[in-house]
Design a protein around this motif. Sequence first.
Motif, mmCIF file in Angstrom:
data_model
loop_
_atom_site.group_PDB
_atom_site.id
_atom_site.type_symbol
_atom_site.label_atom_id
_atom_site.label_comp_id
_atom_site.label_asym_id
_atom_site.label_seq_id
_atom_site.Cartn_x
_atom_site.Cartn_y
_atom_site.Cartn_z
ATOM 1 N N ASP A 154 0.786 -1.259 0.017
ATOM 2 C CA ASP A 154 -0.021 -0.170 -0.035
ATOM 3 C C ASP A 154 0.813 1.335 0.151
ATOM 4 N N VAL A 155 2.091 1.151 0.253
ATOM 5 C CA VAL A 155 2.878 2.156 0.345
ATOM 6 C C VAL A 155 3.575 2.731 -1.038
ATOM 7 N N PRO A 156 3.247 3.724 -1.501
ATOM 8 C CA PRO A 156 3.829 4.271 -2.733
ATOM 9 C C PRO A 156 5.428 4.536 -2.747
ATOM 10 N N THR A 157 5.911 4.704 -3.837
ATOM 11 C CA THR A 157 7.353 4.946 -4.024
ATOM 12 C C THR A 157 7.386 6.525 -4.324
ATOM 13 N N GLN A 158 6.368 7.302 -4.844
ATOM 14 C CA GLN A 158 6.503 8.590 -5.046
ATOM 15 C C GLN A 158 5.108 8.883 -4.842
ATOM 16 N N SER A 159 5.194 10.643 -4.674
ATOM 17 C CA SER A 159 3.735 11.248 -4.669
ATOM 18 C C SER A 159 4.002 12.475 -5.466
ATOM 19 N N ALA A 160 2.634 13.295 -5.641
ATOM 20 C CA ALA A 160 2.492 14.379 -6.260
ATOM 21 C C ALA A 160 3.664 15.338 -5.678
ATOM 22 N N VAL A 161 3.526 15.359 -4.292
ATOM 23 C CA VAL A 161 4.569 16.234 -3.568
ATOM 24 C C VAL A 161 5.901 15.985 -3.880
ATOM 25 N N SER A 162 6.282 14.830 -3.712
ATOM 26 C CA SER A 162 7.635 14.237 -4.081
ATOM 27 C C SER A 162 8.020 14.863 -5.430
ATOM 28 N N LEU A 163 7.412 14.810 -6.620
ATOM 29 C CA LEU A 163 7.355 15.105 -7.828
ATOM 30 C C LEU A 163 7.839 16.621 -8.101
ATOM 31 N N ARG A 164 7.086 17.383 -7.025
ATOM 32 C CA ARG A 164 7.072 18.943 -7.028
ATOM 33 C C ARG A 164 8.408 19.250 -6.363
ATOM 34 N N LEU A 165 8.710 18.633 -5.202
ATOM 35 C CA LEU A 165 9.953 19.201 -4.435
ATOM 36 C C LEU A 165 10.962 18.629 -5.207
ATOM 37 N N SER A 166 11.076 17.444 -5.906
ATOM 38 C CA SER A 166 12.167 16.856 -6.727
ATOM 39 C C SER A 166 12.437 17.999 -7.651
ATOM 40 N N LYS A 167 11.538 18.350 -8.449
ATOM 41 C CA LYS A 167 11.724 19.398 -9.633
ATOM 42 C C LYS A 167 12.204 20.820 -9.065
ATOM 43 N N ASP A 168 11.712 20.923 -7.822
ATOM 44 C CA ASP A 168 12.450 22.306 -7.454
ATOM 45 C C ASP A 168 13.872 22.152 -6.963
ATOM 46 N N LEU A 169 13.895 21.186 -6.345
ATOM 47 C CA LEU A 169 15.301 21.021 -5.801
ATOM 48 C C LEU A 169 16.469 20.858 -6.998
ATOM 49 N N LYS A 170 15.908 20.309 -7.989
ATOM 50 C CA LYS A 170 16.784 20.300 -9.098
ATOM 51 C C LYS A 170 17.205 21.491 -9.530
ATOM 52 N N ALA A 171 15.860 22.505 -9.846
ATOM 53 C CA ALA A 171 16.037 23.536 -10.568
ATOM 54 C C ALA A 171 16.961 24.604 -9.513
ATOM 55 N N ARG A 172 16.999 24.116 -8.125
ATOM 56 C CA ARG A 172 17.944 25.033 -7.521
ATOM 57 C C ARG A 172 19.343 24.486 -7.314
ATOM 58 N N GLY A 173 19.618 23.525 -7.862
ATOM 59 C CA GLY A 173 20.938 23.064 -8.124
ATOM 60 C C GLY A 173 21.385 21.659 -7.398
ATOM 61 N N PHE A 174 20.435 21.167 -6.859
ATOM 62 C CA PHE A 174 20.629 19.994 -6.027
ATOM 63 C C PHE A 174 20.665 18.611 -6.867
ATOM 64 N N LYS A 175 21.531 17.549 -6.653
ATOM 65 C CA LYS A 175 21.782 16.469 -7.681
ATOM 66 C C LYS A 175 21.027 15.101 -6.929
ATOM 67 N N PHE A 176 20.973 14.103 -7.651
ATOM 68 C CA PHE A 176 20.439 12.793 -7.221
ATOM 69 C C PHE A 176 19.273 13.225 -6.194
ATOM 70 N N CYS A 177 18.269 13.718 -6.953
ATOM 71 C CA CYS A 177 16.892 14.050 -5.944
ATOM 72 C C CYS A 177 15.840 13.700 -6.839
#
Length: 205
Positions: A154-177
């Motif tokens: 029942d536990v997901p491996t990603q979510s709508a929030v993790s998609l948004r956060l991942s995208k924003d972290l990458k845009a700010r320069g984070f890697k492997f996220c």
Amino acid sequence: MPPAREQPASWGKSVILHDDGRARCPWPGQDPLYIAYHDDEWGQPERDSRALFEKLILDGFQAGLSWITILRKRAAFRKAFEGFDPEAIARFDDKRVHELMQDDGIVRNRAKIEGAVLSARAWLEIEAEQGFSAYLWGFVDGAPVVNHPKLISDVPTQSAVSLRLSKDLKARGFKFCGPTIVYAFMQAVGMVNDHLVDCHVRKLD
């Protein structure tokens, strides 16, 4: 470190009753180190910016590996990465990266090491602007997202929030996220509560 991704043998399982009489999520198995991590850390809300940085970087190093591998190397990682002090890591140069590539106590992956340096520099910018903790927790309105999984499946491996956060972290320069890594991170730091409903450390909403 999402259990559904990392422990295929436990897929579909409910809690496991251990010898101490406590029911736990099945993914730690019988490993004492993993059980202690499950009981004392995983899913507990973390609000310290530097601690959040450490966990995000370690999740990035986990990519392609199991979390227990990273957990067993965590002390060596902390020593190699200056206690995960972002200011110190942001100053790592090519010589230091080369030295880290010789350290068999950590995961010797150049792209991940160099990614940690870039992520530290991105952390410094966010911390100066608004605080890294406030930035992250803002994606869940400051409070954990409480799920109610009965089974590991029942536990997901990603979510709508993790998609948004991942995208924003990458845009700010984070890697492997990527979104799966970020969801695992969110589980680990308590931004999401994915302990099974019958787990003894479960914090109900």
